[in-house]
Design a protein around this motif. Structure first.
Motif, PDB file in Angstrom:
ATOM      1  N   ILE A  22      21.229  24.378  39.443  1.00 58.91           N
ATOM      2  CA  ILE A  22      21.061  22.924  39.379  1.00 58.91           C
ATOM      3  C   ILE A  22      21.330  22.276  40.735  1.00 58.91           C
ATOM      4  O   ILE A  22      22.285  22.632  41.414  1.00 58.91           O
ATOM      5  N   GLY A  23      20.512  21.303  41.114  1.00 59.64           N
ATOM      6  CA  GLY A  23      20.776  20.523  42.311  1.00 59.64           C
ATOM      7  C   GLY A  23      19.611  20.420  43.274  1.00 59.64           C
ATOM      8  O   GLY A  23      19.591  19.538  44.123  1.00 59.64           O
ATOM      9  N   ASP A  24      18.649  21.290  43.161  1.00 57.67           N
ATOM     10  CA  ASP A  24      17.472  21.167  44.035  1.00 57.67           C
ATOM     11  C   ASP A  24      16.266  20.779  43.181  1.00 57.67           C
ATOM     12  O   ASP A  24      16.412  20.439  42.014  1.00 57.67           O
ATOM     13  N   ASP A  25      15.076  20.809  43.746  1.00 54.56           N
ATOM     14  CA  ASP A  25      13.891  20.382  42.995  1.00 54.56           C
ATOM     15  C   ASP A  25      13.502  21.363  41.902  1.00 54.56           C
ATOM     16  O   ASP A  25      12.918  20.987  40.893  1.00 54.56           O
ATOM     17  N   LEU A  44      22.741  27.584  32.270  1.00 55.70           N
ATOM     18  CA  LEU A  44      21.876  26.402  32.372  1.00 55.70           C
ATOM     19  C   LEU A  44      21.504  26.263  33.848  1.00 55.70           C
ATOM     20  O   LEU A  44      22.385  26.079  34.693  1.00 55.70           O
ATOM     21  N   ILE A  45      20.221  26.371  34.167  1.00 53.30           N
ATOM     22  CA  ILE A  45      19.824  26.391  35.585  1.00 53.30           C
ATOM     23  C   ILE A  45      19.028  25.167  36.020  1.00 53.30           C
ATOM     24  O   ILE A  45      18.660  25.059  37.185  1.00 53.30           O
ATOM     25  N   GLY A  46      18.770  24.240  35.097  1.00 56.39           N
ATOM     26  CA  GLY A  46      18.040  23.033  35.499  1.00 56.39           C
ATOM     27  C   GLY A  46      17.629  22.225  34.301  1.00 56.39           C
ATOM     28  O   GLY A  46      17.950  22.581  33.162  1.00 56.39           O
ATOM     29  N   GLY A  47      16.930  21.118  34.566  1.00 57.00           N
ATOM     30  CA  GLY A  47      16.491  20.284  33.457  1.00 57.00           C
ATOM     31  C   GLY A  47      16.020  18.938  33.930  1.00 57.00           C
ATOM     32  O   GLY A  47      15.646  18.769  35.098  1.00 57.00           O
ATOM     33  N   ASP A  48      16.082  17.983  33.006  1.00 56.94           N
ATOM     34  CA  ASP A  48      15.646  16.628  33.309  1.00 56.94           C
ATOM     35  C   ASP A  48      16.421  15.700  32.387  1.00 56.94           C
ATOM     36  O   ASP A  48      16.700  16.053  31.242  1.00 56.94           O
TER      37      ASP A  48
END
Ligand code: ADP
Ligand code: MG
Length: 305
Positions: free
Chosen positions: A23-26, A114-118
């Motif tokens: 999490i934290g980049d595009d 959990l590696i990303g999301g919106d």
């Protein structure tokens, strides 16, 4: 409060699996293990439709992950990570804290990050989880592949969650709120099961998907359905309805040759299995009760009914 502080406060945590960029980049970056295929799925939960409006935030967090891990399990894949698309009507800190606690509990239990999301605002509370997993090249177990003479098996019990939904407050509500994805079993079935599906819309309908994809039929033994004691005390037709058409079970239904079934039983399993029927050449799903043909019509969950 900005979207970014919600992410930092509730969803950014050190990864418990190998992730090149979380999490934290595009975008997130994950390096696939050699000779593995990426297995990927998405499931959305809409408040009031996929869970009762008064379901605890903790349970919603758990379930949003669990239903996706169940889809990976049904392919035989090893779960790796998830992405979370969250639509919130308001920023409710108490709700977010409990939701993320439930979500991470499920992640931790099954070794997933959990590696990303919106994160967006919307009138309806909705969460969409995408899950990623790995499987050795060509080893995935699909819905197609059932062979005549294969056993039809199901893990655990069916009908619990549907009963729990109709009897909120009953101990079986736990099975509705906290389904257990059969991740271990799914991976053990790779190379052994001829076809597999996870039971989300009712056993009869989901088995129907296997039959259609495999172009086969089946005979199911109604007296062999693995059901809870609470269902056994009901009128039989009612119990069968929960077991066959209830849905939300998140058990694995698979077909397997008798020889491979013997092999499977030589390994330790973390959930009981039941043989509930057999694959036949003649298409369609037939029921038997105490060795006799039994006419029964069942409908599964219809998403657009
Ligand atoms: P972008 O505007 O580039 O799409 P975002 O601002 O939406 O990026 O997200 C910033 C970072 O936070 C991204 O790494 C994204 O994957 C992550 N993220 C956003 N919402 C969530 C969430 N609900 N859970 C986990 N990660 C999230
Ligand atoms: Mg975004």
């Amino acid at each position: 409060m900005a979207e970014f502080s919600i992410i930092d406060q509730y969803f950014k945590r050190p990864s418990n699996v190998d992730v090149s960029l979380g999490i934290g980049d595009d975008s997130a970056i994950v390096t696939p293990p050699p000779a593995q295929q990426l297995v990927i799925c998405t499931d959305t939960l809409v408040a009031g439709r996929h869970f009762p409006l008064n379901t605890s935030a903790h349970a919603i967090g758990w379930k949003s992950v669990a239903v996706n891990l169940s889809d990976l399990a049904a392919m035989g894949a090893k779960p790796h990570s998830i992405l979370l698309a969250l639509s919130l009507p308001t920023i409710d800190h108490e709700w977010l804290a409990e939701f993320s606690r439930g979500l991470f509990e499920c992640c931790d239990q099954f070794g997933v990050s959990l590696i990303g999301g919106d994160t967006t605002q919307s009138t309806q509370l909705t969460m969409s989880v995408t899950a990623l997993g790995w499987i050795e090249q060509g080893q995935a177990v699909t819905r197609a592949g059932a062979q005549v003479g294969d056993y039809i098996c199901v893990s655990g019990q069916v009908g619990d969650a549907a009963f729990g939904l109709q009897h909120l407050g009953h101990p079986l509500q736990q099975r509705l709120d906290y389904p257990t994805p059969r991740c271990e079993l799914g991976q053990q079935l790779k190379g052994l099961a001829s076809s597999m599906i996870d039971v989300s819309d009712g056993l009869a309908q989901d088995l129907g998907h296997i039959l259609k994809a495999s172009n086969k039929g089946a005979t199911l033994q109604l007296d062999q359905l693995p059901i809870d004691e609470s269902l056994k005390s009901l009128e039989t037709q009612k119990a069968w309805h929960y077991a066959l058409a209830g849905g939300d079970d998140y058990e694995l239904c698979f077909t397997i040759s008798p020889q491979n079934y013997e092999k499977l039983l030589r390994q330790p399993l973390d959930v009981p299995l039941t043989i509930i029927g057999e694959i036949t050449q003649q298409t369609g799903l037939l029921f038997e009760y105490m060795g006799e043909t039994y006419p029964l019509h069942v409908h599964g969950y219809q998403h657009f009914a």
